[in-house]
Design an enzyme around this catalytic site. Sequence first.
Site, PDB file in Angstrom:
ATOM      1  N   ASP A   1       0.793  -1.235   0.000  1.00  0.00           N
ATOM      2  CA  ASP A   1       0.000   0.000   0.000  1.00  0.00           C
ATOM      3  C   ASP A   1       0.829   1.291   0.000  1.00  0.00           C
ATOM      4  O   ASP A   1       1.733   1.442   0.826  1.00  0.00           O
ATOM      5  CB  ASP A   1      -0.865   0.062   1.259  1.00  0.00           C
ATOM      6  CG  ASP A   1      -1.748  -1.142   1.447  1.00  0.00           C
ATOM      7  OD1 ASP A   1      -1.665  -2.082   0.658  1.00  0.00           O
ATOM      8  OD2 ASP A   1      -2.527  -1.140   2.424  1.00  0.00           O
TER       9      ASP A   1
ATOM     10  N   GLU B   1     -10.794  -1.700   3.595  1.00  0.00           N
ATOM     11  CA  GLU B   1      -9.470  -1.197   3.924  1.00  0.00           C
ATOM     12  C   GLU B   1      -9.229   0.158   3.259  1.00  0.00           C
ATOM     13  O   GLU B   1      -9.943   0.562   2.342  1.00  0.00           O
ATOM     14  CB  GLU B   1      -8.395  -2.183   3.457  1.00  0.00           C
ATOM     15  CG  GLU B   1      -8.512  -3.561   4.086  1.00  0.00           C
ATOM     16  CD  GLU B   1      -7.391  -4.495   3.703  1.00  0.00           C
ATOM     17  OE1 GLU B   1      -6.763  -5.030   4.622  1.00  0.00           O
ATOM     18  OE2 GLU B   1      -7.135  -4.702   2.501  1.00  0.00           O
TER      19      GLU B   1
END
Length: 487
Positions: free
Chosen positions: A52, A226
């Site tokens: 990420d 998320e």
Amino acid sequence: MVIILSACSKDELNPTPEPPDQPDDPIPTTESYNEQYRPQIHFTPAKNWVNDPNGLVFVNGTYHLFYQYNPMGNNWGNMSWGHATSTNLIHWEEQSVALTRDELGDIFSGSAVIDQANTAGFGAGTMVALYTSAGSAQQQSMAYSTDGGKTFLRYANNPVIKNNDDNLRDPKVFWHEATKQWIMVLAKGWKMGVEIYGSTNLKTWNHLSTFFVDLTSAGRPSLQWECPDLLQFGDKWVMLVSVNPGGPILGSGTMYFVGNFDGKEFKADNLDYPLWLDYGMDNYAGVTWSNTGDRKILIGWMNNWQYAGDVPCSPWRSAFTLPRELKLVEFDGKPLLANTVVKEIETIADSWKTTTGKIDAKDAYQLRLTIDLDKKSTITLTNASNERFIIDINASDRTLTAHRTAVSGKTSFNGFFSIPSMQAPLNVSGNSVTLDLFVDQSSVEIFTQSGTMAMTNLVFPTSIYNEFTVEGATAKAQVRSLKRIWK
């Protein structure tokens, strides 16, 4: 057995080494950046695992890209914040590792802001990072930098938001001028939904509300939520949420909700959810840079948790998408979040050339096709090894379908990588569609010219696709080479 990993809750795979006393030195740049499959126009670290993007912030002419990083190897683990900087969003310079794990656990995803008014008391203009400490539980912690992101000090009273389980993570923080407070959105993981918090000083947080939309009727009853982001576009707001598994096709994907935010609650408009930011397999955990004014610039992790640990890349593993500018537009009477590659791509672009099939581009290129929509068309990208990435344009229902099968290149490393069909709505009106294809050594990113459709996919051909054909409808083609970003 198939193990589906989540982007932010993988403690069972972490060997929990002792935390380093100091962040690592800058990664030595001994790699050639010419390895097979190494992207030439997308940022990758010199070596080791990434996932990420996080802590995205713009200050004093510099874009900071922090990201989930394993400083110790090419697989997921030892989660830290890697760091790269750029003055134009295209050329990146890898910096020292910014944050490494401590007694509270790994350093999972989060965000960074510039505290211009010194609300936290660390000094005006301090860069403040909010992140998830992932140890026995997922809690929210803070660190700050007074030297422009070169070094960080951890807040002495971490965590700033305590939690007793593994379903509260990825804080995205912004200043809400109307209510004179910082707003934090936090994903609830497998519990689904987004928690919204408020603070006047970045240290003490108050729970304001919970956002959730039940997607059971859409056939997605169990998704892991998320990496949220809450963005304002004029009088409307958009909530981004990455979900895994359960993307538009398989595995990872990013959905969004359009609605209103009053400083306390986000309420989604009554639309046909989920709406997808990208219809490919490989754009996940994307968030936007803070401190960029009205300009909303997003970058995503170019991979998918279905096969992320197996992609054949060494000594690095995973890249980031090209940065994209987001705009909320209207199509067919409904809001649509459009995304196009940032205008800064011009800094590496050569002049446009008309082409009929051959592409003389060593590193990467942009192919622009304008195709009539009076009949079905098939676009084929190929190379000297006859590896092929095939795209169908269905004129009758105005959809684009990409085929990443065994003929596209290397796919055998994971049984989920070969995808026979990935379909996306073109979201265009008129008698033709103009597509922009950004082709690198191991990726193909497809956009309508206005950004109303995006599709991002990894590919692993023996060499870059350097020829194309369009069969079916009449088409016009232009191409321009894109220069490598590596020195």
